[in-house]
Each structure stands twice: as structure tokens, then as C-alpha cells.
Design an enzyme around this catalytic site. Sequence first.
Site, mmCIF file in Angstrom:
data_model
loop_
_atom_site.group_PDB
_atom_site.id
_atom_site.type_symbol
_atom_site.label_atom_id
_atom_site.label_comp_id
_atom_site.label_asym_id
_atom_site.label_seq_id
_atom_site.Cartn_x
_atom_site.Cartn_y
_atom_site.Cartn_z
ATOM 1 N N GLY A 49 8.728 36.884 -10.481
ATOM 2 C CA GLY A 49 8.836 38.288 -10.883
ATOM 3 C C GLY A 49 9.923 38.978 -10.089
ATOM 4 C CG HIS A 50 11.793 37.623 -7.073
ATOM 5 N ND1 HIS A 50 10.575 37.159 -6.651
ATOM 6 C CD2 HIS A 50 12.681 36.659 -6.775
ATOM 7 C CE1 HIS A 50 10.723 35.973 -6.107
ATOM 8 N NE2 HIS A 50 12.001 35.629 -6.182
ATOM 9 C CB ALA A 51 16.762 38.500 -10.362
ATOM 10 N NE ARG A 97 13.869 34.030 -9.493
ATOM 11 C CZ ARG A 97 14.634 33.297 -8.684
ATOM 12 N NH1 ARG A 97 14.063 32.523 -7.806
ATOM 13 N NH2 ARG A 97 15.928 33.417 -8.723
ATOM 14 C CB ILE A 121 16.827 42.427 -8.526
ATOM 15 C CG1 ILE A 121 18.276 42.403 -8.064
ATOM 16 C CG2 ILE A 121 16.592 43.598 -9.493
ATOM 17 C CD1 ILE A 121 19.262 42.042 -9.178
#
Length: 133
Positions: A49-51, A97, A121
Site C-alpha cells: 500500500g505504498h510506492a 504495490r 509515497i
Amino acid sequence: MNEPYLINFPKIGSLETGYLSICENEKLLFIPKRIYWTYLTPENIERGGHAHIELEQILVAVAGKIDLTIQTFDKKLFEFHLDQPNLGVYIPKKSWRKMKYSSNAVQMCIASLEYDEDDYIRDYEKFIQLSTK
Ligand code: TYD
């Protein structure tokens, strides 16, 4: 390398002796600065749940199974099902992802950079805004 892809690591051994896999040479896509692993993740939990802005990674399910969804900066969606210890996924920078794990999964991550919270992010809306610029 802007797209994620499955990596097939060499596998040496047999059912009688056991196996060994190797990540080196062209399969090692950057000089690693960090290796971390996750384990005992409950099956109902979604992680990720982030980049990352600059970080590149290679994920391996060294035990169990991992379902991985990746959205790249140009909004392409990729799905991977890691269920063998000789498989990995390359995750390019600027990829959103999400991962789900079997209860026995051990995920090893080979990372191109040291940990830096400023490289994350974590807000999906912000990721989408940046990717449409
Ligand atoms: P995070 O990267 O969000 O985990 P996942 O992608 O598996 O959901 O990290 C979870 C927590 O661990 C977060 O508080 C940051 C911390 N962390 C470190 O301190 N060092 C590290 O190398 C990593 C990967 C995470």
C-alpha cells in the site's frame, strides 16, 4: 527497467539432497544496500500500500506464497503469484504495490537503498496525481 517482471533464479539440487538458489550476476539488478524479510503475516492482512520514489526491489517468497499486485507509474497493472523459492519479482521505482501472504510465507526483499521514510509515497491519491503529471 520501468516494468516489473518475474525472475527465475537458478536452482541447484534434487529432491534427495534439497535445493539451493542464487541471486547474482544479471539476476541481481542493482548492488543491494539492504535486505529485510517479513514473516508471520496473518492471511487476512494486506501489506504494502505504498510506492517508492527511488527504491528498486527484488521480492522472493523463500517460503509459502505471496500474491503481489503492482501498478506502475504509467498505470499498468501487473499480478504475480510467488509460490516457489526460486522465483522473484523485480519491482521498479515508482510502483504502487500490494501484497497478501499465506500464513507460512517468508518474504525476502533485496533493496537497492537503505531505509528512508522520505522515499515512500503512502497516499494512493498522491501517487495517482504524481503519475498523471
Ligand atoms: P513497510 O515498508 O510499510 O512494510 P510493508 O511494505 O511490508 O507493509 O514498513 C513497515 C514498518 O517498518 C514501517 O514503520 C517502516 C519500518 N521499516 C523500517 O524501519 N526499516 C525497513 O527497512 C523497512 C522495510 C521498514
